[in-house]
Structure formats: structure tokens, C-alpha cells
Enzyme design. Structure first.
Site, PDB file in Angstrom:
ATOM      1  N   CYS A  79      -3.585   4.033   9.436  1.00  0.00           N
ATOM      2  CA  CYS A  79      -2.344   3.460   9.969  1.00  0.00           C
ATOM      3  C   CYS A  79      -1.759   4.288  11.106  1.00  0.00           C
ATOM      4  O   CYS A  79      -0.588   4.114  11.457  1.00  0.00           O
ATOM      5  CB  CYS A  79      -1.307   3.328   8.854  1.00  0.00           C
ATOM      6  N   CYS A  84       0.840  -1.203   0.000  1.00  0.00           N
ATOM      7  CA  CYS A  84       0.000   0.000   0.000  1.00  0.00           C
ATOM      8  C   CYS A  84       0.875   1.252   0.000  1.00  0.00           C
ATOM      9  O   CYS A  84       0.640   2.181  -0.771  1.00  0.00           O
ATOM     10  CB  CYS A  84      -0.926  -0.030   1.220  1.00  0.00           C
ATOM     11  N   CYS A  85       1.912   1.280   0.852  1.00  0.00           N
ATOM     12  CA  CYS A  85       2.806   2.438   0.877  1.00  0.00           C
ATOM     13  C   CYS A  85       3.542   2.585  -0.446  1.00  0.00           C
ATOM     14  O   CYS A  85       3.788   3.706  -0.905  1.00  0.00           O
ATOM     15  CB  CYS A  85       3.824   2.308   2.009  1.00  0.00           C
ATOM     16  N   CYS A 102      -1.135   8.385   7.431  1.00  0.00           N
ATOM     17  CA  CYS A 102      -2.475   8.127   6.927  1.00  0.00           C
ATOM     18  C   CYS A 102      -3.385   7.708   8.081  1.00  0.00           C
ATOM     19  O   CYS A 102      -2.948   7.027   9.026  1.00  0.00           O
ATOM     20  CB  CYS A 102      -2.435   7.010   5.891  1.00  0.00           C
ATOM     21  N   CYS A 160       7.660   4.410   5.773  1.00  0.00           N
ATOM     22  CA  CYS A 160       6.852   4.269   4.551  1.00  0.00           C
ATOM     23  C   CYS A 160       7.669   3.676   3.414  1.00  0.00           C
ATOM     24  O   CYS A 160       7.110   3.170   2.445  1.00  0.00           O
ATOM     25  CB  CYS A 160       6.364   5.624   4.070  1.00  0.00           C
TER      26      CYS A 160
HETATM   27  S1  SF4 Z   1       0.496   4.686   5.643  1.00  0.00           S
HETATM   28 FE1  SF4 Z   1      -1.111   3.088   5.510  1.00  0.00          FE
HETATM   29  S2  SF4 Z   1      -2.775   3.872   4.186  1.00  0.00           S
HETATM   30 FE2  SF4 Z   1      -0.952   5.204   3.936  1.00  0.00          FE
HETATM   31  S3  SF4 Z   1       0.043   4.409   2.136  1.00  0.00           S
HETATM   32 FE3  SF4 Z   1       1.032   3.399   3.889  1.00  0.00          FE
HETATM   33  S4  SF4 Z   1      -0.125   1.501   4.294  1.00  0.00           S
HETATM   34 FE4  SF4 Z   1      -1.359   2.791   2.863  1.00  0.00          FE
END
Ligand code: SF4
Length: 235
Positions: A203, A117-118, A200, A226
Site C-alpha cells: 500500500c 485489511c487495516c 505496508c 489506517c
Molecule cells: S496498510 Fe495495506 S497491507 Fe497494511 S494493513 Fe492496511 S490495507 Fe493491509
């Protein structure tokens, strides 16, 4: 892991250790001109850097990675900073919206594969956003994480192929907040509600007294970064 890249503007990098944050920013602005950008995540440190850049009227491009799942308080701070300093902070978005990402990867990817996701919502957009630039400013501090402990004020960033400028690398947590209070710098309202480090919304959770400042980031996981400030593999 990403392979190490050559720098787009190879130069002899000076040792600026001991210089003030503003001196480092002035040096970078003179050295790189329009080839310099600042990527802010709107942490307390990022607000300090925006304050320094704006009050010194340095012509530095500003942007943030808008993952689409930031806190409402963060979007509000974004507007506050632009209004206070008369600057534009560009929003850089991922290729996919959250809805499109869910169609491909399923719902709440951050719960199952936060690294993926990151990568999709932060690392890839950052790489694309940095492509036109020769140097980028960050607001990282050495004491934040083990990965940041060796950060220099100016250093090569071989992951993204440009120079990385870390004007607050040697600052302490108290230095940051003393600057914020002294100059009345806008900051995220969540900092006063137990969120010392804010990313985010899915998270990030508040931390208890005595916990590490980043304990609320990816809570329950060993993930601590991240991927924006981790090194590339050696060529
Ligand atoms: S902090 Fe969480 S929601 Fe944001 S990009 Fe990374 S995994 Fe995705």
C-alpha cells in the site's frame, strides 16, 4: 466506527502546549510509569521519538505493529534501532498470518478492502496491545493530515480508552529531519528513494516531486489513515 471508551486512568490532563518533545515525554513517563508505551511505525518521526526516549533513558515500553507485509528496509531499520539504542521493540502481530487471512478473505485483501485489511492487521492488534496500558505515545504531527491537524500534546484517546501523548504534534517536517541529521538517528533507507511516508509494502508507493508526502499511501484511493488515529464515535 468504534464507540467511545472511558479512559482507563482518568486524570486531569495538563495543557503542555509549548513544552519541548522531551519535556512531554518526561512528563508522561513520570505520570504513567510502566503504564506508558510507544507504538512506532518506524517513520522518520518514530525514529526521532525512539532517539529521545533512549537517550533520556526513559523506561518506556516500545512496540511496533508487524503486519507481515512491511518492507525489507523497515525490518532492517527495526534491527538497526535496537542495536543502536540497546532497546527491544516488541513486534505485535495480527491474529491471522497473511496466508490464513487469504484463506478467509481471499488474496490481496488490501487491494479490494483496505479498511478491512487495516482493521484486521493494524487496528485490532493495536487495541489488544494497548489494553494493559494507561497511556500511549504516538509520533503524529499536525501538518501530516487534516485528521491530525487538531492533535494536542496530551489528549484523551476515547477510541482505545487511554491517554494519547503526541510529543511531536507541533513539529514540522524540517524539525524532524534536522533532529535526525543532528543526532545521526537511523532512518528507513526508502526515505532516500522517494518514499516520504512508509507503511505496508503493498500500500505504499514512491511520490513524485511536488506531491503530498502521503500521496504514496493507498495511492488511487481516498483512504488516508489506517484507522489508528481517527476518532471514536461520540457515546
Ligand atoms: S496498510 Fe495495506 S497491507 Fe497494511 S494493513 Fe492496511 S490495507 Fe493491509
Amino acid at each position: 466506527m468504534t464507540a467511545a471508551l472511558p479512559l482507563r486512568a482518568p486524570t486531569e490532563l495538563p495543557d503542555l502546549e509549548g513544552a519541548s518533545a522531551l519535556e512531554v515525554l518526561r512528563w508522561a513517563s513520570e505520570q504513567y510509569g510502566p503504564g506508558l508505551t510507544f507504538a512506532t511505525g518506524f517513520g522518520a518521526e518514530g525514529c526521532v521519538v525512539i532517539d529521545l526516549i533512549a537517550r533520556a533513558r526513559l523506561p518506556v515500553d516500545l512496540f511496533t505493529l508487524d503486519t507481515g507485509v512491511l518492507f525489507p528496509e523497515t525490518y532492517e531499520l527495526w534491527r538497526q534501532l535496537e542495536a543502536r539504542y540497546g532497546v527491544t521493540i516488541r513486534g505485535v502481530t495480527p491474529v491471522q498470518t497473511i496466508a490464513a487471512q487469504e484463506l478467509v478473505h481471499g488474496p490481496r485483501l488490501w487491494e479490494r478492502e483496505p479498511d478491512r485489511c487495516c482493521d484486521l492487521r493494524k487496528v485490532r492488534p493495536l487495541r489488544a496491545a494497548l489494553a494493559p496500558f494507561d497511556a500511549w505515545i504516538t509520533a503524529i504531527r499536525r501538518e501530516q493530515t487534516p485528521e491530525r491537524a487538531t492533535a494536542r500534546l496530551v489528549e484523551p484517546d476515547r477510541k482505545f480508552g487511554l491517554v494519547k501523548v503526541n510529543p511531536l504534534a507541533a513539529w514540522t517536517h524540517d524539525d524532524v529531519w534536522a533532529h535526525i541529521y543532528r543526532h545521526d538517528v537511523p532512518y528507513n533507507a526508502l526515505h532516500d528513494r522517494g518514499y516520504p511516508s512508509i507503511g505496508c509494502a503493498p500500500c505504499t508507493s514512491p511520490v513524485a516531486p511536488g506531491e503530498d508526502a502521503r500521496a504514496g499511501r493507498w495511492r488511487g484511493s481516498s483512504k488516508n489513515e489506517c484507522g489508528l488515529h481517527t476518532e471514536a464515535t461520540k457515546p
